[in-house]
Design a protein around this motif. Structure first.
Motif, PDB file in Angstrom:
ATOM      1  N   THR A   1       1.240   0.701  -8.887  1.00 25.96           N
ATOM      2  CA  THR A   1       0.635   0.381  -7.596  1.00 25.96           C
ATOM      3  C   THR A   1       0.848   1.517  -6.603  1.00 25.96           C
ATOM      4  O   THR A   1       0.685   1.332  -5.416  1.00 25.96           O
ATOM      5  CB  THR A   1       1.265  -0.894  -6.998  1.00 25.96           C
TER       6      THR A   1
ATOM      7  N   THR B   1      -7.724   4.815  -5.718  1.00 25.11           N
ATOM      8  CA  THR B   1      -8.246   3.453  -5.866  1.00 25.11           C
ATOM      9  C   THR B   1      -7.240   2.442  -5.335  1.00 25.11           C
ATOM     10  O   THR B   1      -7.608   1.510  -4.603  1.00 25.11           O
ATOM     11  CB  THR B   1      -8.499   3.127  -7.351  1.00 25.11           C
ATOM     12  N   ASN B   2      -5.971   2.646  -5.697  1.00 26.96           N
ATOM     13  CA  ASN B   2      -4.942   1.724  -5.221  1.00 26.96           C
ATOM     14  C   ASN B   2      -4.944   1.637  -3.704  1.00 26.96           C
ATOM     15  O   ASN B   2      -4.979   0.550  -3.130  1.00 26.96           O
ATOM     16  CB  ASN B   2      -3.552   2.204  -5.666  1.00 26.96           C
TER      17      ASN B   2
ATOM     18  N   GLU C   1      -8.038  -0.099  -2.287  1.00 23.86           N
ATOM     19  CA  GLU C   1      -7.975  -1.547  -2.537  1.00 23.86           C
ATOM     20  C   GLU C   1      -6.973  -2.222  -1.604  1.00 23.86           C
ATOM     21  O   GLU C   1      -7.277  -3.234  -0.972  1.00 23.86           O
ATOM     22  CB  GLU C   1      -7.535  -1.806  -3.985  1.00 23.86           C
TER      23      GLU C   1
END
Ligand SMILES: Nc1ncnc2c1ncn2[C@@H]1O[C@H](COP(=O)(O)OP(=O)(O)OP(=O)(O)O)[C@@H](O)[C@H]1O
Ligand SMILES: [Mg+2]
Lengths: 351, 566
Positions: B519, B362-363, B366
């Motif tokens: 992150t 996901t990081n 994104e």
């Protein structure tokens, strides 16, 4: 509908003066042409009128209203580009409709207007074709329709036919002329082709190196050119010095600083049978109105035949209708040269 | 005749301000911080300015690292040239079965994130790689005698990753050559020149500009390479690694000094490249019929050339296959066998069921989206400003847009850290280091030149008279951009954005300096899985990354085609 007036307009790009300060009055409903050789500033002048270029000096009046500072969007002046500048990602319909969409017209109105203008340029049935798939002549007519549909007050053309073949050029030229007469839109038409300009214009401005040489009707320019440039550009005229005029043709009424303008069709030639001794100097010639030359080239181009003649070390051209062409006028033939017509056009010696 | 550039209006002026702020804040200032840091006073002497860091690195490891970097890069250029030119020649001149598929396979390294390429090499030809073990078992000698590791290992990975540049440059030059200059080859042959003479005297000289271009790009890419020396280099010192090590040891000044010296080499080569490209090349598009003209070859030569090319291309797709196989390996099960023997889907199940394990994915997605959005906005605006308008500082802005192309990712990351480890005007007075934003920002800066170049050259090919035609029809700035310019530019923007997105998805070089636990992107998680000896888990992430890249390629070509059809 709209008259246009250019007052003291000029433009330079760095050191190049593309347009020298000039004045021009274009009347309402007129088909006006700008004619001149390549690089003389025609496109620049046209772009100034369209608002795509700001003039260095002067101002521009449309119907007596100063529009110099108006951006192109607000001028209501249409422009047909030499390379058509059609939007390649749109169909014929979308291209033509674009200007109406900008004006926020209703869908129904856009439809009827686009279809009627496409009919006028004989493109009905091609609405949904992508423009890259059209032929050159069709693309040119789409460009014309796109400019016409928004009903501009003035329509500008920048050498619109130079990418078309000869037959299409004649055909599209008559479409443009007919539409202009029907709509009454003031047209400014840029071209470097003098026969095109003569054929379709009401008036023509002849330009050379950024300056206007003469403005007039086609007949005026052809039969009474204001200077040597106009005479040679429009009519491919021959120029005879005062000395030749007096000695060869017996014309006395010419000043030392003038030259006589003689159009090719005003020169008649006749085969000289007895080989006379070659006269090298004009001063020794008997002044009987006839003089000797030698044909150095003959070009047959359908309706007329053109002869290039070496005449006292000057190349002159004479044309006559093909029907009158006789077989004994060949390269190398000695001919007697004489003038027909009124021969009263004189211009200054200077180029 | 329409080379008329527009003056700035209020709207374009505002855009210019935005892109100028971006390039000053995130490209220029980080470089300044870097230089400043490298000359920071040492506290011993009272001067404001010290060359201590330079003196120290020059005395210790700089020369060794620089020699390695340059040597490895030169060898990488030579190896890439041999492979790339050979493939291009074979694919251009010969026809063979399944050519379409093979010509796609040749391009695989282009879409493979560098980290994934390196890891697959480790498990193929590294000391404990599958191929190495297989050969060792076959020949009965210890893998350490021939395993590719260290210096030559790095070169091997580089050749694998970078030969594509030579392949692309050479094939496009060969295509042009036979399209527009086909008669040149025919002329040489008809004058009685032999095949060898024609190649040596006619074809090679005309291709030289492409070779030089590809060499310079490969050299720069090798100098900037980080993943390969980091994972595969063993104890080989490499400039990018020295920066990283110094930074990890908390020696910012030394890291900065290394970075400044490395950047000088890279920017030097960038300038050389731009100078070389600005000279005129032999290949010109000319009018006339285009027909393919190739040099004739004997049947035997054809067979050998095609066979060698296909075998090598086949080998080149091995890394991808290896990764996919490994992604099904059970954790801790593959130890000293040649090939793993217990397979399980567990790695993928865990990946998709455990939100914690999925978090890096996901990081990355994104951050790749954010980076792509930034790059598209800044890149499109800047190319529009630079190509269509005139203003003071235009050349400088253009240069700034190209600078990150010449600067290694490690250097960019260190520069960003040094500029944003304290409140700054360009970070709205907050500290960016340690937050989410620093990563997509770094990706954006690194990838800006790609999109800028593709958009600017796309825009240059859009005839300005189209925009002028729209103006005379009453259309104004924004509408012209939206309806005319943007649709015509769309495919170059999409292809540029795709590259940016792919590069950001698998970015490793600057991530490793910038990430924090929350992150962490996929690349960092791959590394941690490797450190935990969880080969299967790492390979599963790699596989997912490749799938994501392929999905992005698919979607972007769909978008391009959909807008074309519209
Ligand atoms: N944007 C420009 N920048 C610099 N010089 C220009 C520019 N536009 C025109 N010129 C110069 O101004 C002069 C006039 O150009 P212009 O395009 O108006 O000529 P033209 O009469 O339309 O020629 P053609 O028949 O070849 O189209 C030329 O010398 C040209 O080189
Ligand atoms: Mg012109």
């Amino acid at each position: 509908m709209a008259d246009l007036s250019l007052r003291n307009i000029s433009k330079s790009f760095g050191k190049v003066q593309a347009v020298a300060p000039l004045n021009l009055e274009i009347h309402s409903g007129e088909f006006f042409s700008l004619l001149g050789p390549s690089g003389c500033g025609k496109t620049t002048l046209l772009r100034i009128v369209a608002g795509l270029e700001q003039p260095a000096t002067g101002s521009l009046f449309l119907n007596q209203k100063d529009i110099t500072a108006l951006p192109p969007q607000k001028r209501n002046i249409g422009l047909v580009f030499q390379n058509y500048a059609l939007f390649p990602h749109m169909t014929v319909f979308q291209n033509v409709a674009y200007g109406l969409e900008v004006l926020n017209r209703t869908k129904a109105e856009i439809r009827t207007k686009v279809i009627s203008v496409l009919e006028k340029v004989q493109l009905d049935g091609k609405q949904s074709v992508a423009v890259p798939n059209l032929s050159g002549g069709e693309q040119q007519r789409v460009a014309l329709a796109r400019a016409l549909v928004v009903e501009p007050q003035v329509l500008l053309f920048d050498e619109p036919l130079s990418n078309l073949d000869y037959a299409l050029r004649l055909e599209t030229r008559s479409v443009i002329r007919r539409l202009q007469k029907e709509t009454g839109i003031t047209n400014i038409y840029v071209t470097h082709d003098q026969s095109e300009a003569l054929a379709i214009s009401d008036r023509i401005a002849v330009m050379n190196s950024g300056a206007i040489q003469q403005i007039g009707t086609p007949q005026e320019l052809y039969f009474s050119p204001a200077n040597r440039f106009v005479a040679s550009f429009i009519g491919h005229a021959n120029f005879f010095s005062a000395e030749i005029c007096r000695s060869c043709f017996g014309i006395q009424a010419i000043g030392e600083n003038e030259v006589l303008v003689v159009l090719p069709e005003e020169i008649s030639i006749e085969r000289q049978m007895e080989s006379t001794s070659k006269v090298e100097s004009i001063s020794t010639l008997p002044s009987d109105g006839k003089a000797n030359g030698k044909i150095i080239d003959v070009q047959f181009s359908g309706a007329v035949v053109e002869y290039v003649i070496d005449f006292f070390h000057q190349r002159i051209t004479a044309t006559c209708s093909s029907a009158k062409h006789s077989g004994d006028l060949q390269i190398g033939s000695e001919v007697a040269v004489s003038l027909s017509g009124k021969n009263n056009r004189k211009v200054s010696r200077e180029q | 005749m329409s080379n008329n550039l527009k003056r700035l209006t209020f709207a374009t002026g505002a855009l210019l301000l935005a892109v100028a702020l971006f390039s000053v804040g995130y490209i220029l200032l980080p470089l300044f911080s870097l230089i400043k840091q490298s000359f920071l006073p040492d506290g011993i002497s009272s001067s404001l300015f010290s060359v201590r860091a330079y003196a120290e690195i020059l005395r210790s490891t700089f020369f060794e690292a620089a020699l390695n970097s340059i040597g490895i890069s030169l060898c990488s250029v030579i190896g890439s040239a041999i492979a790339g030119i050979f493939f291009a020649y074979v694919f251009h001149n010969f026809d063979f079965p399944l050519k379409a598929i093979f010509s796609k396979l040749v391009l695989v390294p282009l879409a493979l994130p560098p980290l994934v390429g390196v890891i697959s090499f480790m498990f193929l030809i590294g000391e404990s790689g599958m191929l190495t073990r297989g050969i060792a078992a076959l020949l009965g000698i210890a893998p350490s005698h021939f395993a590719l590791q260290g210096w030559w290992g790095i070169v091997a990975v580089h050749v694998y990753s970078f030969y594509v540049y030579f392949y692309l440059f050479t094939s496009s030059a060969l295509n042009q050559l036979s399209e527009s200059h086909g008669s040149v080859i025919d002329a040489s042959l008809s004058l009685g020149a032999s095949r060898a003479v024609t190649i040596r005297r006619i074809i090679l000289p005309m291709l030289t500009p492409s070779f030089v271009g590809a060499s310079l790009i490969t050299f720069m890419a090798s100098m900037a390479s980080f993943s390969a020396p980091f994972l595969f280099g063993g104890t080989t010192r490499f400039l990018t690694l020295e920066i990283y090590t110094a930074k990890l040891n908390g020696n910012d000044a030394n890291a900065a000094a290394f970075a400044v010296l490395l950047s000088m080499v890279s920017v030097g080569f960038l300038l050389l490249l731009r100078w070389y490209q600005s000279r005129k090349s032999y290949l010109r598009v000319t009018k006339g019929s285009s027909r393919r003209s190739t040099v004739p070859h004997s049947a035997a030569a054809r067979f050998i050339a095609v066979a060698v090319a296909l075998i090598v291309v086949g080998l080149f797709s091995l890394p991808v296959i290896a990764i996919i196989i490994l992604s099904f390996v059970k954790e801790g099960s593959w130890t000293y066998q040649i090939l793993p023997d217990t397979f399980t889907a567990q790695n993928f199940i865990k990946l998709f069921s455990d939100t914690h394990v999925f978090e890096p994915v996901t990081n990355s997605v994104e951050m790749a989206f954010v980076a792509t959005a930034i790059v598209v906005f800044i890149g499109v605006c800047t190319s529009f400003l630079v190509v269509r308008n005139k203003f003071i500082g235009k050349r400088l802005l253009e240069l700034l847009m190209n600078v990150p192309f010449g600067i290694p990712g490690t250097v960019i990351a260190v520069g960003l850290i040094l500029s944003f480890n304290h409140p700054s005007f360009f970070s709205a007075q907050s500290i960016l280091v340690g937050t989410f934003w620093i990563l997509p920002l770094a990706y954006a800066v690194r990838n800006l030149p790609i999109l800028f170049r593709s958009t600017a050259s796309g825009l240059e090919s859009v005839d300005p008279s189209l925009e002028e035609a729209a103006m005379t029809l009453g259309s104004t700035g924004w509408r012209i951009f939206k309806k005319i310019t943007l649709p015509l530019l769309f495919s170059s923007i999409v292809s540029g954005a795709l590259l940016v997105f792919i590069n950001s998805l698998g970015e490793f070089v600057s991530s490793i300096l910038l990430y924090s636990y929350n992150t962490r992107p996929i690349s960092i998680e791959i590394l941690s899985q490797l450190r935990l000896y969880n080969v299967g888990g790492a390979a599963a992430y790699c596989t997912l990354l490749m799938v994501l890249v392929m999905a992005a390629v698919g979607i972007s070509s769909k978008i391009s085609r959909a807008t074309l059809a519209e």
